[in-house]
Design a protein around this motif. Structure first.
Motif, PDB file in Angstrom:
ATOM      1  N   SER A  64       9.340  26.280 -12.602  1.00  0.00           N
ATOM      2  CA  SER A  64      10.632  26.068 -13.253  1.00  0.00           C
ATOM      3  C   SER A  64      10.486  26.044 -14.769  1.00  0.00           C
ATOM      4  CB  SER A  64      11.268  24.774 -12.757  1.00  0.00           C
ATOM      5  OG  SER A  64      10.558  23.636 -13.216  1.00  0.00           O
ATOM      6  N   VAL A  65       9.430  25.407 -15.253  1.00  0.00           N
ATOM      7  CA  VAL A  65       9.172  25.363 -16.698  1.00  0.00           C
ATOM      8  C   VAL A  65       8.844  26.754 -17.230  1.00  0.00           C
ATOM      9  CG1 VAL A  65       7.669  24.424 -18.496  1.00  0.00           C
ATOM     10  CG2 VAL A  65       8.411  22.962 -16.611  1.00  0.00           C
ATOM     11  N   ALA A  66       7.951  27.455 -16.533  1.00  0.00           N
ATOM     12  CA  ALA A  66       7.528  28.786 -16.991  1.00  0.00           C
ATOM     13  C   ALA A  66       8.689  29.775 -16.986  1.00  0.00           C
ATOM     14  CB  ALA A  66       6.389  29.295 -16.105  1.00  0.00           C
ATOM     15  N   ILE A  67       9.491  29.768 -15.931  1.00  0.00           N
ATOM     16  CA  ILE A  67      10.612  30.697 -15.833  1.00  0.00           C
ATOM     17  C   ILE A  67      11.640  30.431 -16.923  1.00  0.00           C
ATOM     18  CG2 ILE A  67      12.599  31.364 -14.410  1.00  0.00           C
ATOM     19  CD1 ILE A  67      10.052  32.616 -13.478  1.00  0.00           C
ATOM     20  N   PHE A  68      11.901  29.166 -17.221  1.00  0.00           N
ATOM     21  CA  PHE A  68      12.896  28.835 -18.247  1.00  0.00           C
ATOM     22  C   PHE A  68      12.515  29.463 -19.584  1.00  0.00           C
ATOM     23  CE2 PHE A  68      14.453  26.369 -21.775  1.00  0.00           C
ATOM     24  CZ  PHE A  68      15.790  26.172 -21.480  1.00  0.00           C
ATOM     25  N   PHE A  69      11.280  29.242 -20.034  1.00  0.00           N
ATOM     26  CA  PHE A  69      10.877  29.754 -21.341  1.00  0.00           C
ATOM     27  C   PHE A  69      10.672  31.261 -21.323  1.00  0.00           C
ATOM     28  CE2 PHE A  69       9.672  25.257 -21.936  1.00  0.00           C
ATOM     29  CZ  PHE A  69      10.362  25.023 -23.120  1.00  0.00           C
ATOM     30  N   LEU A  70      10.276  31.812 -20.170  1.00  0.00           N
ATOM     31  CA  LEU A  70      10.152  33.260 -20.055  1.00  0.00           C
ATOM     32  C   LEU A  70      11.504  33.930 -20.247  1.00  0.00           C
ATOM     33  CD1 LEU A  70       8.547  35.835 -19.290  1.00  0.00           C
ATOM     34  CD2 LEU A  70       9.074  35.323 -16.897  1.00  0.00           C
ATOM     35  N   VAL A  71      12.515  33.428 -19.556  1.00  0.00           N
ATOM     36  CA  VAL A  71      13.858  33.992 -19.671  1.00  0.00           C
ATOM     37  C   VAL A  71      14.429  33.751 -21.063  1.00  0.00           C
ATOM     38  CG1 VAL A  71      16.225  33.879 -18.786  1.00  0.00           C
ATOM     39  CG2 VAL A  71      14.290  33.752 -17.204  1.00  0.00           C
ATOM     40  N   TYR A  72      14.180  32.567 -21.593  1.00  0.00           N
ATOM     41  CA  TYR A  72      14.695  32.249 -22.934  1.00  0.00           C
ATOM     42  C   TYR A  72      14.141  33.208 -23.984  1.00  0.00           C
ATOM     43  CZ  TYR A  72      15.119  29.857 -27.408  1.00  0.00           C
ATOM     44  OH  TYR A  72      15.375  29.557 -28.727  1.00  0.00           O
ATOM     45  N   LEU A  73      12.845  33.514 -23.926  1.00  0.00           N
ATOM     46  CA  LEU A  73      12.255  34.440 -24.885  1.00  0.00           C
ATOM     47  C   LEU A  73      12.772  35.857 -24.672  1.00  0.00           C
ATOM     48  CD1 LEU A  73       8.576  33.140 -24.979  1.00  0.00           C
ATOM     49  CD2 LEU A  73      10.361  32.842 -26.713  1.00  0.00           C
ATOM     50  N   MET A  74      12.996  36.235 -23.417  1.00  0.00           N
ATOM     51  CA  MET A  74      13.564  37.554 -23.144  1.00  0.00           C
ATOM     52  C   MET A  74      14.965  37.688 -23.703  1.00  0.00           C
ATOM     53  SD  MET A  74      12.328  38.583 -19.287  1.00  0.00           S
ATOM     54  CE  MET A  74      10.657  39.141 -18.980  1.00  0.00           C
ATOM     55  N   MET A  75      15.697  36.572 -23.723  1.00  0.00           N
ATOM     56  CA  MET A  75      17.065  36.616 -24.226  1.00  0.00           C
ATOM     57  C   MET A  75      17.106  36.843 -25.736  1.00  0.00           C
ATOM     58  SD  MET A  75      18.917  36.483 -21.643  1.00  0.00           S
ATOM     59  CE  MET A  75      20.499  36.368 -22.492  1.00  0.00           C
ATOM     60  N   GLY A  76      15.958  36.791 -26.390  1.00  0.00           N
ATOM     61  CA  GLY A  76      15.913  37.096 -27.809  1.00  0.00           C
ATOM     62  C   GLY A  76      16.068  38.580 -28.075  1.00  0.00           C
ATOM     63  N   MET A  77      15.954  39.408 -27.039  1.00  0.00           N
ATOM     64  CA  MET A  77      16.126  40.847 -27.173  1.00  0.00           C
ATOM     65  C   MET A  77      17.609  41.190 -27.086  1.00  0.00           C
ATOM     66  SD  MET A  77      13.032  42.228 -24.759  1.00  0.00           S
ATOM     67  CE  MET A  77      13.842  41.650 -23.264  1.00  0.00           C
ATOM     68  N   ASP A  78      17.883  42.497 -27.074  1.00  0.00           N
ATOM     69  CA  ASP A  78      19.248  42.950 -26.876  1.00  0.00           C
ATOM     70  C   ASP A  78      19.757  42.461 -25.530  1.00  0.00           C
ATOM     71  OD1 ASP A  78      21.547  44.877 -27.554  1.00  0.00           O
ATOM     72  OD2 ASP A  78      20.874  45.607 -25.585  1.00  0.00           O
ATOM     73  N   ARG A  79      21.047  42.090 -25.451  1.00  0.00           N
ATOM     74  CA  ARG A  79      21.595  41.460 -24.253  1.00  0.00           C
ATOM     75  C   ARG A  79      21.408  42.321 -23.008  1.00  0.00           C
ATOM     76  NH1 ARG A  79      23.127  36.085 -23.512  1.00  0.00           N
ATOM     77  NH2 ARG A  79      24.391  35.961 -21.639  1.00  0.00           N
ATOM     78  N   GLY A  80      21.718  43.620 -23.117  1.00  0.00           N
ATOM     79  CA  GLY A  80      21.582  44.490 -21.966  1.00  0.00           C
ATOM     80  C   GLY A  80      20.142  44.661 -21.530  1.00  0.00           C
ATOM     81  N   LYS A  81      19.251  44.849 -22.516  1.00  0.00           N
ATOM     82  CA  LYS A  81      17.839  44.994 -22.193  1.00  0.00           C
ATOM     83  C   LYS A  81      17.280  43.694 -21.640  1.00  0.00           C
ATOM     84  CE  LYS A  81      16.904  48.542 -25.677  1.00  0.00           C
ATOM     85  NZ  LYS A  81      16.128  48.869 -26.891  1.00  0.00           N
ATOM     86  N   ALA A  82      17.763  42.570 -22.164  1.00  0.00           N
ATOM     87  CA  ALA A  82      17.276  41.276 -21.687  1.00  0.00           C
ATOM     88  C   ALA A  82      17.628  41.069 -20.225  1.00  0.00           C
ATOM     89  CB  ALA A  82      17.870  40.154 -22.532  1.00  0.00           C
ATOM     90  N   THR A  83      18.859  41.416 -19.848  1.00  0.00           N
ATOM     91  CA  THR A  83      19.280  41.257 -18.457  1.00  0.00           C
ATOM     92  C   THR A  83      18.412  42.089 -17.524  1.00  0.00           C
ATOM     93  OG1 THR A  83      21.551  40.871 -19.169  1.00  0.00           O
ATOM     94  CG2 THR A  83      21.222  41.437 -16.864  1.00  0.00           C
ATOM     95  N   MET A  84      18.146  43.325 -17.928  1.00  0.00           N
ATOM     96  CA  MET A  84      17.285  44.191 -17.118  1.00  0.00           C
ATOM     97  C   MET A  84      15.865  43.655 -17.087  1.00  0.00           C
ATOM     98  SD  MET A  84      16.539  48.274 -17.557  1.00  0.00           S
ATOM     99  CE  MET A  84      18.273  48.631 -17.285  1.00  0.00           C
ATOM    100  N   GLY A  85      15.384  43.163 -18.222  1.00  0.00           N
ATOM    101  CA  GLY A  85      14.033  42.622 -18.282  1.00  0.00           C
ATOM    102  C   GLY A  85      13.864  41.403 -17.409  1.00  0.00           C
ATOM    103  N   VAL A  86      14.862  40.523 -17.411  1.00  0.00           N
ATOM    104  CA  VAL A  86      14.813  39.336 -16.557  1.00  0.00           C
ATOM    105  C   VAL A  86      14.772  39.729 -15.089  1.00  0.00           C
ATOM    106  CG1 VAL A  86      16.105  37.312 -15.787  1.00  0.00           C
ATOM    107  CG2 VAL A  86      15.936  37.819 -18.221  1.00  0.00           C
TER     108      VAL A  86
END
Length: 227
Positions: A48-70
């Motif tokens: 839960s801790v790892a996923i939270f920060f992984l997704v949070y850092l991915m959200m620093g990208m473009d919104r569309g790319k972040a959604t696909m990356g997640v």
């Protein structure tokens, strides 16, 4: 810039603390009380801790790319768990999915606005709290209403009792020899040469499901696994 960073970081940490508390509550009070599996306890909390920060850092990208990356990232995580580890029981997989989903939801939520106390009781925080309460409530309700159904593999010697017309005698014999409250018995492989059959015995667990210690039985060159 410094003020903006502190606001964003403060929002992130508030959402992280809410996520951590909610996931810990689910794992500790709803899962662990019945399963008593410390290995999965550790796994759920750390993931839960790892996923939270992984997704949070991915959200620093473009919104569309972040959604696909997640999406691709989560697919990869579950693929690794499926093909690189021992088979996880359905109940544990369900809790893992809940923990991962909550971590993603909290990481992708809108900023709470720590610089404005009015926003602290606004829509973003209210949505998160509502989602958390609903999920906890549903899990609690079903954990209370539904009995834990567990199963074991048994190498059975009284092969004459595996006939359908003697199913009640078979259940009674298994209950007397194991002390379990049997609900269902599935007959698997049968070996007439050694008068032996493999049975999957389903039974009611008394509040704490048995650990999956080693549910494999090897017989010479054959291996029967609990799937």
């Amino acid at each position: 810039m410094e003020n903006l960073f502190s606001i964003t970081f403060g929002d992130t940490m508030i959402r992280f603390l809410i996520c951590l508390i909610v996931n810990w509550f689910i794992v500790h009070f709803l899962y662990f009380r019945k399963a008593n599996r410390r290995d999965f306890y550790f796994t759920f909390v750390i993931i839960s801790v790892a996923i939270f920060f992984l997704v949070y850092l991915m959200m620093g990208m473009d919104r569309g790319k972040a959604t696909m990356g997640v999406g691709l990232g989560l697919f990869g995580i579950f693929s690794i768990m499926r093909y690189r580890t021992d088979t996880m029981p359905v109940r544990e997989m369900t809790y893992l999915f809940v923990v991962v989903c909550l971590s993603v939801v909290h990481a992708m939520a809108d900023n709470l606005g720590v610089d404005d106390l009015g926003k602290m009781i606004g829509t973003p925080l209210a949505e998160l709290v509502t989602i958390d309460i609903v999920i906890i409530g549903v899990i609690y309700a079903f954990e209370r209403l539904l009995k834990v159904d567990a199963s074991k593999l048994i190498q059975y010697d009284r092969i004459e009792l595996i006939k359908p017309e003697k199913r009640q005698e078979l259940i009674q014999d298994i209950e007397e020899r194991t002390g379990l409250k049997v609900t269902k018995i599935d007959v698997g492989a049968i070996d007439f040469l050694r008068d032996m059959a493999m049975l999957r015995v389903h039974y009611e667990a008394d509040g704490t499901a048995d650990k999956e210690v080693d549910n494999k039985i090897k017989i010479k060159n054959s291996e029967y696994e609990h799937v």
